[in-house]
Design an enzyme around this catalytic site. Sequence first.
Site, PDB file in Angstrom:
ATOM      1  N   CYS A   1       0.757  -1.218  -0.230  1.00 33.69           N
ATOM      2  CA  CYS A   1       0.191   0.039  -0.111  1.00 33.69           C
ATOM      3  C   CYS A   1       0.898   1.254   0.024  1.00 33.69           C
ATOM      4  CB  CYS A   1      -1.001  -0.139   1.196  1.00 33.69           C
ATOM      5  SG  CYS A   1      -1.937   1.423   1.385  1.00 33.69           S
TER       6      CYS A   1
ATOM      7  N   CYS B   1      -0.699   4.063   2.185  1.00 39.07           N
ATOM      8  CA  CYS B   1      -0.466   3.887   3.617  1.00 39.07           C
ATOM      9  C   CYS B   1       0.907   4.354   3.905  1.00 39.07           C
ATOM     10  CB  CYS B   1      -0.836   2.449   4.062  1.00 39.07           C
ATOM     11  SG  CYS B   1      -2.116   1.801   3.353  1.00 39.07           S
ATOM     12  N   ASP B   2       1.956   3.734   3.206  1.00 44.21           N
ATOM     13  CA  ASP B   2       3.393   3.850   3.698  1.00 44.21           C
ATOM     14  C   ASP B   2       4.244   4.554   2.808  1.00 44.21           C
ATOM     15  OD1 ASP B   2       2.653   1.880   5.416  1.00 44.21           O
ATOM     16  OD2 ASP B   2       3.033   0.292   4.208  1.00 44.21           O
TER      17      ASP B   2
END
Length: 313
Positions: free
Chosen positions: A140, A143-144
């Site tokens: 992701c 997300c990261d």
Amino acid sequence: MNYDIIVVGGGPAGMTAAIYAGRAGWKTLLIDPMGGGGQPSMADMIYNYPGFPNGIGGPELMDLMARQAKAFGVKIEYEEVIRITQEAQDSGASGEAGLKVSTGDAEYTARAVVYAAGTLPRKLGVSGEEKYLAKGISFCATCDGALFRDKVVAVVGGGDSALSEAVFLTQFAKEVLLIHRRDEYRAGAANVKLVDQNPKIKQLKSTVVESVRGDEVLTGISVRDLRTGEVRDLEVQGLFLYVGWMPNVEPVRHLVETDEYGYVLTNEDMSTKTPGLFVAGDVRRKPLRQITTAVGDGAVAVWSAEKYLLERG
Ligand SMILES: Cc1cc2nc3c(=O)[nH]c(=O)nc-3n(C[C@H](O)[C@H](O)[C@H](O)COP(=O)(O)OP(=O)(O)OC[C@H]3O[C@@H](n4cnc5c(N)ncnc54)[C@H](O)[C@@H]3O)c2cc1C
């Protein structure tokens, strides 16, 4: 606790099913370990969902869907469904078989279930991978990605998700290596053009990752050029995998037919061989896995579930 309709999974298919069911006045429960969100919550921007001419952030779109479901009285439980089974007696007037939905902590019953648990990202299956999951390896970018500011990251895959997330990662990373095992991308022309135009993306085609290494966290990968056979060690701090998906079918595998990849076979109205069990979204076999098609599946599944419930009184 008894419900008319339980929806398993809070991605676009499940949220749509819950919105329709709640709005029609059915006592509805949606179960999802994250409370909902699904794959769009991993996408920075969604540009092909109608109604948003400038695109919409994936998490924002899913938050709007969840708010809409709650506004129609849908209850949401933050749990993972482990297994669904047929009950001898249902709670409806006809006394036909209902369905029991079990999570680790609780058991719920429903007269109809819409199963929309989507898919899980595939791993590479190379040495070192398990050790560095969440220690440099991610599925992701949204997300990261920010964790890799001014670092070198690699993205593996050749579809639209891989290419669009590679472009997204250039906001943070100093260099993005885009690794694809074939010579041609599966992604559409628009994403290929964005990748070609981006000076921060280095494209490694006909190349596979052979292993992953590091200390406490990921520090590098070995790649093989499939044309020459040459193996090289590359220093990367992040590795983002977009190499395909696996259907989340385990809780219902015994209640449905599946194809050779595990995707659930449904009828056109999303019904399955189990009375009262309807399956919607990416978890079922279908030609196109997108938010629009998931939303459509969710609506059809609930329409069919309502018909099923009304016929039984
Ligand atoms: C990075 C990325 C970018 C994308 N970009 C686009 C795009 O731009 N446009 C587009 O149309 N599509 C895009 N897609 C594809 C799109 O997101 C999917 O087709 C769509 O989300 C499928 O919806 P779904 O509801 O079937 O499944 P999912 O979105 O996978 O949702 C399934 C839900 O079920 C839950 N779940 C799983 N197992 C269980 C269980 N046992 N019990 C309870 N809940 C469970 C999960 O937590 C999840 O919330 C993208 C996907 C990704 C990963």
